[in-house]
Design an enzyme around this catalytic site. Structure first.
Site, short mmCIF file in Angstrom:
data_model
loop_
_atom_site.label_atom_id
_atom_site.label_comp_id
_atom_site.label_asym_id
_atom_site.label_seq_id
_atom_site.Cartn_x
_atom_site.Cartn_y
_atom_site.Cartn_z
N CYS A 2 0.82 -1.20 0.00
CA CYS A 2 0.00 0.00 0.00
C CYS A 2 0.87 1.26 0.00
O CYS A 2 2.06 1.19 0.27
CB CYS A 2 -0.94 0.07 1.19
N ARG A 27 2.56 0.28 -5.47
CA ARG A 27 2.49 -0.44 -4.19
C ARG A 27 1.15 -1.14 -3.99
O ARG A 27 0.93 -1.81 -2.98
CB ARG A 27 2.73 0.52 -3.05
N TRP A 73 -3.28 -2.40 -1.34
CA TRP A 73 -3.09 -3.76 -1.84
C TRP A 73 -3.66 -4.66 -0.76
O TRP A 73 -3.15 -4.71 0.36
CB TRP A 73 -1.60 -4.05 -2.05
N ASN A 99 0.05 1.18 6.25
CA ASN A 99 0.76 0.17 5.46
C ASN A 99 1.30 -0.85 6.43
O ASN A 99 1.82 -0.46 7.48
CB ASN A 99 1.99 0.76 4.76
N GLY A 100 1.24 -2.12 6.08
CA GLY A 100 1.80 -3.16 6.95
C GLY A 100 0.71 -4.07 7.46
O GLY A 100 -0.40 -4.13 6.91
N GLU A 466 12.37 -17.96 -14.86
CA GLU A 466 12.08 -16.53 -14.93
C GLU A 466 11.09 -16.22 -16.06
O GLU A 466 10.16 -15.43 -15.90
CB GLU A 466 13.38 -15.73 -15.08
N LYS A 470 7.35 -14.57 -15.74
CA LYS A 470 6.95 -13.37 -16.47
C LYS A 470 5.61 -13.59 -17.19
O LYS A 470 4.71 -12.77 -17.12
CB LYS A 470 8.04 -13.02 -17.49
N GLU A 473 2.67 -13.81 -14.67
CA GLU A 473 2.31 -12.53 -14.04
C GLU A 473 1.43 -11.67 -14.93
O GLU A 473 0.48 -11.07 -14.45
CB GLU A 473 3.58 -11.70 -13.78
N HIS A 489 8.71 -37.27 -15.67
CA HIS A 489 8.47 -37.84 -14.33
C HIS A 489 7.17 -37.34 -13.71
O HIS A 489 7.03 -37.34 -12.50
CB HIS A 489 9.66 -37.55 -13.41
N LYS A 587 3.99 -3.97 -7.10
CA LYS A 587 5.41 -3.92 -7.47
C LYS A 587 6.31 -4.24 -6.28
O LYS A 587 7.31 -4.92 -6.43
CB LYS A 587 5.72 -2.52 -8.01
C1 AGP Z 1 8.93 -9.76 -10.73
O1 AGP Z 1 8.40 -9.71 -12.01
C2 AGP Z 1 7.97 -9.80 -9.66
N1 AGP Z 1 7.07 -8.71 -9.71
C3 AGP Z 1 8.46 -10.17 -8.28
O2 AGP Z 1 8.78 -11.53 -8.32
C4 AGP Z 1 9.66 -9.41 -7.69
O3 AGP Z 1 10.81 -9.71 -8.40
C5 AGP Z 1 9.82 -9.78 -6.21
O4 AGP Z 1 8.68 -9.38 -5.51
C6 AGP Z 1 11.05 -9.18 -5.58
O5 AGP Z 1 11.02 -7.79 -5.62
P1 AGP Z 1 12.31 -6.94 -5.27
O6 AGP Z 1 13.33 -7.25 -6.32
O7 AGP Z 1 11.85 -5.53 -5.29
O8 AGP Z 1 12.79 -7.39 -3.92
#
Ligand code: AGP
Length: 592
Positions: A2, A27, A73, A99-100, A466, A470, A473, A489, A587
């Site tokens: 947030c 956020r 969030w 936040n938190g 990775e 991507k 997401e 397997h 993010k």
């Molecule tokens: C990446 O595409 C993601 N949004 C997520 O996995 C991100 O890499 C992860 O939350 C770590 O974030 P940071 O690098 O800001 O610590």
């Protein structure tokens, strides 16, 4: 998670405060709200969804001299109007944004005389304050003795116009002061560019803002003589320019980001401190991160093991926190990787490592972040602001940094010279040269598939992980990654006619041949094969192959991930999804 923006000062439009809040949308974007106070009257406007929904409901002629705003969030309770912040107590004595996570919310709830309608821990806290403290800051601070968890909190009190009450623990909060105006925000990026003083709230600190004055306190109600800080960062506006989305803009910036990264390290001699004396005693290196940063750690561990010969292990931060590894403090070096520098799990792991006396380096893109501020040794990534939720250019810069670091340590210890600048400049030149037309066609052929499988061996398997993250997401396709030998397997059971099978083939001849053999059973059952390879022979007559021009197998991941980021972007667009803000995500994950 947030984002918070608070204001106390001269009369301004409410919309101006929300404009600042918009910079924190990374956020979270489940709901947004704002509360202002005038003549002891509280006015709150909230909307479910993105901040633009809120903005369109606020008349331009609404002004304020004191307000708190929030973009959410959802953690406790669904993304509804009732759960949107700010939260007022039943008699509106306290209205708060938070936040938190309040960890002992149930204990507080059980004690409440009036139970709030909202499901959030924040609404419970607001009611708890009403039932347990009066209007002065001393009483407010005392009430926090019973609050457990992480919080950045900004409150309005109905009986005190033009005042803000602030509490902070394990969630960032900054205050800027200029003549006649005080702003509070969870990231300095949303503070005004011009200010006289900037303060960073530390854990267990409190602040009381009244008119143009700020008083800081510790948790024993002692006045804190707080020093202002400097942030050597220019928060220039990040615009889309000609691009439709930040994700594609950030992919297109990868070449220049790598080049800037190399130049920055050269100009500032960043690696100089990692000399023989620094590194000579280490027998283990542990790399720690989450999500994409964890994947960068996996690749980085390969760089270090292959180029330096020091044993590396890589840990997911949220798992590492609960491990009790037997490690020699003098022989183990930690490397924390985080684009944002605010990821709660990574930060927590860092604090544990620090408290045990280990030496550590932090690799981060945000030099004023909590992780950077807690680190003596920093390897900066020079990716520039990354706005899209899916990390692209930051990942590429993390790999660039780790390659430079590993090569530099090699040069220090081995006496032979790896010209990493030259290697990486070549990579930079090639990174965007993949065949976009082919990928556009591949995107059209896979976007309706419910599943996708990414395969590879060794370092190619890490890229598969990775690439799969991507696609997942930003397209919501149920994508998964496997070491190619594992497919038969179990996962083979899910392969159907048309299932995309995305294969990375950049390793040794034997690895590639084993990977391609392993996929034959899937192809025989109708899987659609797509190959990312540095072998011209596999790509020249194949419409479903993407050639990457990588002579150095260790650097292939940087070149093979870029087309996969582009593919994920294209699939997202075909599915009508906003790739910059995919559902349920944010993010920066600042809660454990
Ligand atoms: C990446 O595409 C993601 N949004 C997520 O996995 C991100 O890499 C992860 O939350 C770590 O974030 P940071 O690098 O800001 O610590």
């Amino acid at each position: 998670m947030c984002g918070i923006v608070g204001y106390c000062g001269k009369k301004i439009q409410l919309k101006k405060i929300i404009d600042k809040l918009k910079k924190l949308e990374y956020r979270g974007y489940d709901s947004a709200g704002i509360t202002s106070i005038k003549n002891n009257t509280i006015t709150t406007i909230k909307q479910v969804g993105k901040i633009d929904n809120l903005l369109s409901n606020i008349p331009g002629n609404l002004h304020t001299t004191c307000a708190i705003s929030h973009t959410r969030w959802a953690t406790h309770g669904k993304a509804t109007h009732t759960n949107a912040h700010p939260h007022s107590s039943s008699k509106e004595q306290w209205t708060i944004v938070h936040n938190g996570i309040i960890e002992n919310y149930q204990e507080l709830y059980d004690k409440l005389k009036t139970k709030p309608a909202s499901d959030t821990d924040t609404a419970i806290l607001s009611q708890y304050l009403e039932e347990n403290c009066n209007d002065n800051i001393e009483s407010f601070i005392t009430a926090f003795k019973n609050i457990k968890g992480s919080y950045a909190i900004v409150c309005i009190n109905k009986n005190n116009n033009d005042s803000l009450y602030i509490a902070k623990k394990n969630s960032p909060l900054y205050i800027s002061q200029a003549y006649g105006e005080i702003w509070v925000a969870s990231d300095p990026i949303s503070l005004p560019l011009e200010y006289d003083y900037l303060y960073e709230m530390l854990d267990n600190e409190f602040a009381y803002i009244s008119d143009s004055n700020i008083s800081f306190y510790d948790n024993n109600i002692n006045i804190v003589d707080k020093k202002h800080i400097n942030i050597n960062e220019s928060f220039e506006e990040t615009n889309l320019n000609k691009y439709p989305h930040f994700m594609i803009k950030e992919i297109e910036e990868e070449q220049s980001a790598i080049e800037k990264q190399i130049q920055f390290y050269k100009d500032k001699c960043i690696l100089k401190e990692y000399n023989y004396d620094f590194i000579k005693n280490y027998e283990n290196i542990k790399l720690i991160g989450c999500g994409t940063a964890y994947h960068a750690g996996l690749v980085g561990a390969r760089f270090i093991e292959k180029l330096v010969g020091i044993k590396c292990t890589v840990e997911i931060a949220s798992e590492y926190i609960y491990k009790e590894p037997i490690l020699d403090t003098n022989k183990t070096l930690f490397i924390f990787i985080s684009q944002s520098g605010e990821t709660a799990d990574t930060l927590r792991a860092l604090e544990i490592v620090k408290s045990k006396g280990f030496n550590y380096i932090s690799l981060t893109n945000v030099l004023y972040s909590s992780i950077a501020r807690k680190s003596k040794h920093i390897l900066p990534t020079i990716a520039g602001p990354e706005i899209a939720v899916a990390s692209t250019k930051a990942f590429v810069c993390q790999l660039t940094t780790l390659y430079m670091f590993a090569s530099h340590i090699h040069n220090v210890l081995e006496g032979t010279f790896i010209d990493y600048e030259k290697d990486l400049r070549e990579v930079a030149k090639k990174i965007l040269s993949f065949n976009k037309e082919k990928l556009d066609i591949i995107a059209k052929s896979i976007y309706q598939s419910p599943t996708a499988i990414f395969l590879g061996k060794d370092i190619d398997y890490i890229v598969a992980m990775e690439a799969s993250l991507k696609l997942k997401e930003v397209s919501y396709i149920n994508s998964t990654s496997y070491p190619s030998g594992e497919l038969k397997h179990g996962f083979l059971a899910l392969v159907e006619d048309g299932t995309p099978l995305i294969i990375f083939a950049t390793g040794s001849d034997i690895q590639i041949s084993k990977t391609l053999n392993a996929t034959q059973e899937s192809i025989a059952r109708g899987a659609k094969e797509i190959i990312i390879t540095n072998r011209y022979e596999y790509s020249k007559h194949n419409d479903n192959s993407i050639y990457i021009d990588s002579l150095n197998p260790l650097l292939a991941p940087i070149l093979s991930i870029a087309p996969m980021q582009y593919l994920a972007y294209k699939v997202s667009i075909l599915k009508g999804i906003n790739p910059d803000q995919p559902r349920n995500l944010a993010k920066s994950v600042t809660v454990e």
